[in-house]
Design a protein around this motif. Sequence first.
Motif, PDB file in Angstrom:
ATOM      1  N   SER A   1      11.601 -18.707  -3.627  1.00 19.50           N
ATOM      2  CA  SER A   1      10.417 -19.574  -3.603  1.00 19.50           C
ATOM      3  C   SER A   1       9.166 -18.823  -4.052  1.00 19.50           C
ATOM      4  O   SER A   1       8.262 -19.410  -4.635  1.00 19.50           O
ATOM      5  CB  SER A   1      10.217 -20.179  -2.211  1.00 19.50           C
ATOM      6  OG  SER A   1       9.911 -19.169  -1.272  1.00 19.50           O
TER       7      SER A   1
ATOM      8  N   ASN B   1      10.194 -13.943   5.307  1.00 15.73           N
ATOM      9  CA  ASN B   1       9.670 -14.533   6.541  1.00 15.73           C
ATOM     10  C   ASN B   1       9.586 -13.493   7.658  1.00 15.73           C
ATOM     11  O   ASN B   1       8.615 -13.466   8.421  1.00 15.73           O
ATOM     12  CB  ASN B   1      10.561 -15.690   6.998  1.00 15.73           C
ATOM     13  CG  ASN B   1      10.318 -16.968   6.200  1.00 15.73           C
ATOM     14  OD1 ASN B   1       9.399 -17.040   5.392  1.00 15.73           O
ATOM     15  ND2 ASN B   1      11.153 -17.961   6.421  1.00 15.73           N
TER      16      ASN B   1
ATOM     17  N   TYR C   1       5.835 -13.404   8.670  1.00 15.82           N
ATOM     18  CA  TYR C   1       5.542 -14.122   9.920  1.00 15.82           C
ATOM     19  C   TYR C   1       5.990 -13.345  11.155  1.00 15.82           C
ATOM     20  O   TYR C   1       5.403 -13.474  12.220  1.00 15.82           O
ATOM     21  CB  TYR C   1       6.205 -15.498   9.915  1.00 15.82           C
ATOM     22  CG  TYR C   1       5.741 -16.368   8.783  1.00 15.82           C
ATOM     23  CD1 TYR C   1       4.440 -16.870   8.763  1.00 15.82           C
ATOM     24  CD2 TYR C   1       6.586 -16.666   7.719  1.00 15.82           C
ATOM     25  CE1 TYR C   1       3.999 -17.650   7.710  1.00 15.82           C
ATOM     26  CE2 TYR C   1       6.154 -17.454   6.669  1.00 15.82           C
ATOM     27  CZ  TYR C   1       4.863 -17.950   6.667  1.00 15.82           C
ATOM     28  OH  TYR C   1       4.431 -18.714   5.630  1.00 15.82           O
TER      29      TYR C   1
ATOM     30  N   ASP D   1      13.286 -10.280  14.254  1.00 14.59           N
ATOM     31  CA  ASP D   1      11.963  -9.695  14.460  1.00 14.59           C
ATOM     32  C   ASP D   1      11.527  -9.953  15.892  1.00 14.59           C
ATOM     33  O   ASP D   1      12.111 -10.773  16.590  1.00 14.59           O
ATOM     34  CB  ASP D   1      10.937 -10.279  13.462  1.00 14.59           C
ATOM     35  CG  ASP D   1      10.687 -11.760  13.654  1.00 14.59           C
ATOM     36  OD1 ASP D   1      10.166 -12.160  14.720  1.00 14.59           O
ATOM     37  OD2 ASP D   1      11.003 -12.552  12.732  1.00 14.59           O
TER      38      ASP D   1
ATOM     39  N   THR E   1       4.610 -25.581   6.044  1.00 13.96           N
ATOM     40  CA  THR E   1       4.269 -24.163   6.104  1.00 13.96           C
ATOM     41  C   THR E   1       3.049 -23.969   6.989  1.00 13.96           C
ATOM     42  O   THR E   1       2.169 -24.821   7.024  1.00 13.96           O
ATOM     43  CB  THR E   1       3.968 -23.597   4.684  1.00 13.96           C
ATOM     44  OG1 THR E   1       3.530 -22.247   4.805  1.00 13.96           O
ATOM     45  CG2 THR E   1       2.881 -24.391   3.957  1.00 13.96           C
ATOM     46  N   SER E   2       3.039 -22.860   7.722  1.00 14.21           N
ATOM     47  CA  SER E   2       1.848 -22.561   8.511  1.00 14.21           C
ATOM     48  C   SER E   2       0.954 -21.622   7.719  1.00 14.21           C
ATOM     49  O   SER E   2      -0.168 -21.332   8.089  1.00 14.21           O
ATOM     50  CB  SER E   2       2.236 -21.909   9.843  1.00 14.21           C
ATOM     51  OG  SER E   2       2.779 -20.630   9.595  1.00 14.21           O
TER      52      SER E   2
ATOM     53  N   LEU F   1       5.380 -22.576   0.207  1.00 12.49           N
ATOM     54  CA  LEU F   1       5.826 -23.910  -0.191  1.00 12.49           C
ATOM     55  C   LEU F   1       6.560 -24.590   0.957  1.00 12.49           C
ATOM     56  O   LEU F   1       6.902 -25.764   0.871  1.00 12.49           O
ATOM     57  CB  LEU F   1       6.755 -23.817  -1.407  1.00 12.49           C
ATOM     58  CG  LEU F   1       6.118 -23.319  -2.705  1.00 12.49           C
ATOM     59  CD1 LEU F   1       7.181 -23.054  -3.751  1.00 12.49           C
ATOM     60  CD2 LEU F   1       5.117 -24.342  -3.218  1.00 12.49           C
ATOM     61  N   GLY F   2       6.843 -23.829   2.003  1.00 14.83           N
ATOM     62  CA  GLY F   2       7.576 -24.403   3.124  1.00 14.83           C
ATOM     63  C   GLY F   2       9.016 -24.719   2.781  1.00 14.83           C
ATOM     64  O   GLY F   2       9.615 -25.643   3.325  1.00 14.83           O
ATOM     65  N   LEU F   3       9.577 -23.930   1.875  1.00 12.30           N
ATOM     66  CA  LEU F   3      10.957 -24.181   1.450  1.00 12.30           C
ATOM     67  C   LEU F   3      11.918 -23.087   1.876  1.00 12.30           C
ATOM     68  O   LEU F   3      13.126 -23.227   1.754  1.00 12.30           O
ATOM     69  CB  LEU F   3      11.020 -24.300  -0.077  1.00 12.30           C
ATOM     70  CG  LEU F   3      10.411 -25.562  -0.680  1.00 12.30           C
ATOM     71  CD1 LEU F   3      10.444 -25.473  -2.203  1.00 12.30           C
ATOM     72  CD2 LEU F   3      11.164 -26.793  -0.202  1.00 12.30           C
ATOM     73  N   GLY F   4      11.372 -21.972   2.376  1.00 14.33           N
ATOM     74  CA  GLY F   4      12.213 -20.809   2.644  1.00 14.33           C
ATOM     75  C   GLY F   4      13.296 -21.077   3.673  1.00 14.33           C
ATOM     76  O   GLY F   4      14.482 -20.907   3.403  1.00 14.33           O
ATOM     77  N   LEU F   5      12.895 -21.525   4.842  1.00 11.56           N
ATOM     78  CA  LEU F   5      13.860 -21.734   5.932  1.00 11.56           C
ATOM     79  C   LEU F   5      14.811 -22.892   5.621  1.00 11.56           C
ATOM     80  O   LEU F   5      16.029 -22.748   5.710  1.00 11.56           O
ATOM     81  CB  LEU F   5      13.123 -22.062   7.232  1.00 11.56           C
ATOM     82  CG  LEU F   5      12.743 -20.948   8.196  1.00 11.56           C
ATOM     83  CD1 LEU F   5      12.168 -21.571   9.457  1.00 11.56           C
ATOM     84  CD2 LEU F   5      13.955 -20.084   8.546  1.00 11.56           C
TER      85      LEU F   5
HETATM   86  N1  ATP Z   1      10.376 -15.065  11.424  1.00  6.93           N
HETATM   87  C1  ATP Z   1       9.440 -15.987  11.678  1.00  6.93           C
HETATM   88  N2  ATP Z   1       8.585 -15.831  12.722  1.00  6.93           N
HETATM   89  C2  ATP Z   1       7.631 -16.759  12.994  1.00  6.93           C
HETATM   90  N3  ATP Z   1       7.453 -17.890  12.274  1.00  6.93           N
HETATM   91  C3  ATP Z   1       8.275 -18.108  11.229  1.00  6.93           C
HETATM   92  C4  ATP Z   1       9.304 -17.184  10.879  1.00  6.93           C
HETATM   93  N4  ATP Z   1       9.967 -17.683   9.801  1.00  6.93           N
HETATM   94  C5  ATP Z   1       9.372 -18.853   9.503  1.00  6.93           C
HETATM   95  N5  ATP Z   1       8.347 -19.115  10.349  1.00  6.93           N
HETATM   96  C6  ATP Z   1       7.493 -20.318  10.344  1.00  6.93           C
HETATM   97  O1  ATP Z   1       8.183 -21.367   9.696  1.00  6.93           O
HETATM   98  C7  ATP Z   1       7.389 -21.866   8.616  1.00  6.93           C
HETATM   99  C8  ATP Z   1       8.295 -22.346   7.507  1.00  6.93           C
HETATM  100  O2  ATP Z   1       8.945 -21.233   6.919  1.00  6.93           O
HETATM  101  P1  ATP Z   1       9.434 -21.337   5.407  1.00  6.93           P
HETATM  102  O3  ATP Z   1      10.042 -20.054   5.012  1.00  6.93           O
HETATM  103  O4  ATP Z   1      10.271 -22.570   5.298  1.00  6.93           O
HETATM  104  O5  ATP Z   1       8.091 -21.619   4.610  1.00  6.93           O
HETATM  105  P2  ATP Z   1       6.935 -20.593   4.151  1.00  6.93           P
HETATM  106  O6  ATP Z   1       7.379 -19.190   4.367  1.00  6.93           O
HETATM  107  O7  ATP Z   1       5.696 -21.020   4.827  1.00  6.93           O
HETATM  108  O8  ATP Z   1       6.859 -20.885   2.586  1.00  6.93           O
HETATM  109  P3  ATP Z   1       7.905 -20.432   1.461  1.00  6.93           P
HETATM  110  O9  ATP Z   1       9.035 -19.712   2.132  1.00  6.93           O
HETATM  111  O10 ATP Z   1       8.378 -21.698   0.821  1.00  6.93           O
HETATM  112  O11 ATP Z   1       7.125 -19.571   0.541  1.00  6.93           O
HETATM  113  C9  ATP Z   1       6.474 -20.738   8.260  1.00  6.93           C
HETATM  114  O12 ATP Z   1       5.303 -21.210   7.603  1.00  6.93           O
HETATM  115  C10 ATP Z   1       6.195 -20.101   9.604  1.00  6.93           C
HETATM  116  O13 ATP Z   1       5.201 -20.804  10.304  1.00  6.93           O
END
Ligand code: ATP
Lengths: 119, 141
Positions: free
Chosen positions: A52, B57, B61, B86, B103-104, B108-112
């Motif tokens: 991403s 992440n 995060y 973590d 996403t916080s 893009l909020g697509l990773g997870l």
């Molecule tokens: N290891 C983590 N610890 C705390 N919060 C997390 C963790 N992983 C994900 N999050 C939370 O979940 C949200 C969604 O994660 P996701 O990876 O889907 O999107 P993103 O990282 O914000 O954007 P992208 O991965 O698309 O660039 C994050 O914005 C964050 O708030």
Amino acid sequence: MLKIGDVLLVSIQVELEDQVVLELQDDLAARIVDSGASGVVIDITAVEIVDSFVGRMLATTAAISRMLDAQTVVVGMRPAVAITLVELGLSLGGVRTALTLEKGLEILARRDDSRPAQL
Amino acid sequence: MSGLAPVPDAEHESVPIGSNDDVVRARQLVRALAQQCKLSLVDQTKLVTAASELARNTLVYGGGGVMRVGLVHRDGRVGVTAVFEDSGPGIPDVDQALTDGWTSGGGLGLGLSGARRLVDDFTLQTEVGGGTQVAITKWAR
Ligand SMILES: Nc1ncnc2c1ncn2[C@@H]1O[C@H](COP(=O)(O)OP(=O)(O)OP(=O)(O)O)[C@@H](O)[C@H]1O
Ligand SMILES: [Mg+2]
């Protein structure tokens, strides 16, 4: 970064760290302005994964170039990368792609012809 | 967090995730194992992409952590498991975090959500104030 005629060619050869991806994006914007390029080709033939972060960089770069009056074409995406990107949820809607460098240059050449003649 | 998620059997490797550099290293290690257990090229690409999302992440995060990765065996099949752990702030609303586009930060909020689609098994354990652990597995066909 190579300039062929009116086109900047960026070939991504190594696995990039996030920081390097961002620097590349900035460098490219500067080069477009400096060189007056009308097109940008980003060659990702050597790239094994697009996640991403890199996907977002490609989309952002295309948008920045457009704003600077240059069109971006991403070439050489591997089939496995395309499949993975779509499943990831990133369809890269705003990014023009072509299978090969030649086809990418063709697209840009066509676009150049259609530019209004200078008065 | 206590280790409740599946732990890769026998020989697994640990990689600290504390910098962008480590994210690249984590990807490379996952790729090497995916090749070793003969995942198809598409499956290798999916797994490495998912790992890249989760490693980032963990870094961004989770404030850094570790990845443990290794081969796993079940019912005569072989696969690759990667566990990202973590002790960061945790995820208050898991359903929301797993929603496409949420996403916080500035992502893009697509990773997870995307990582979950790209693998065969996906487990997420998290505790507010206690950290987050995400385990993914891709099986060879
Ligand atoms: N290891 C983590 N610890 C705390 N919060 C997390 C963790 N992983 C994900 N999050 C939370 O979940 C949200 C969604 O994660 P996701 O990876 O889907 O999107 P993103 O990282 O914000 O954007 P992208 O991965 O698309 O660039 C994050 O914005 C964050 O708030
Ligand atoms: Mg993410």
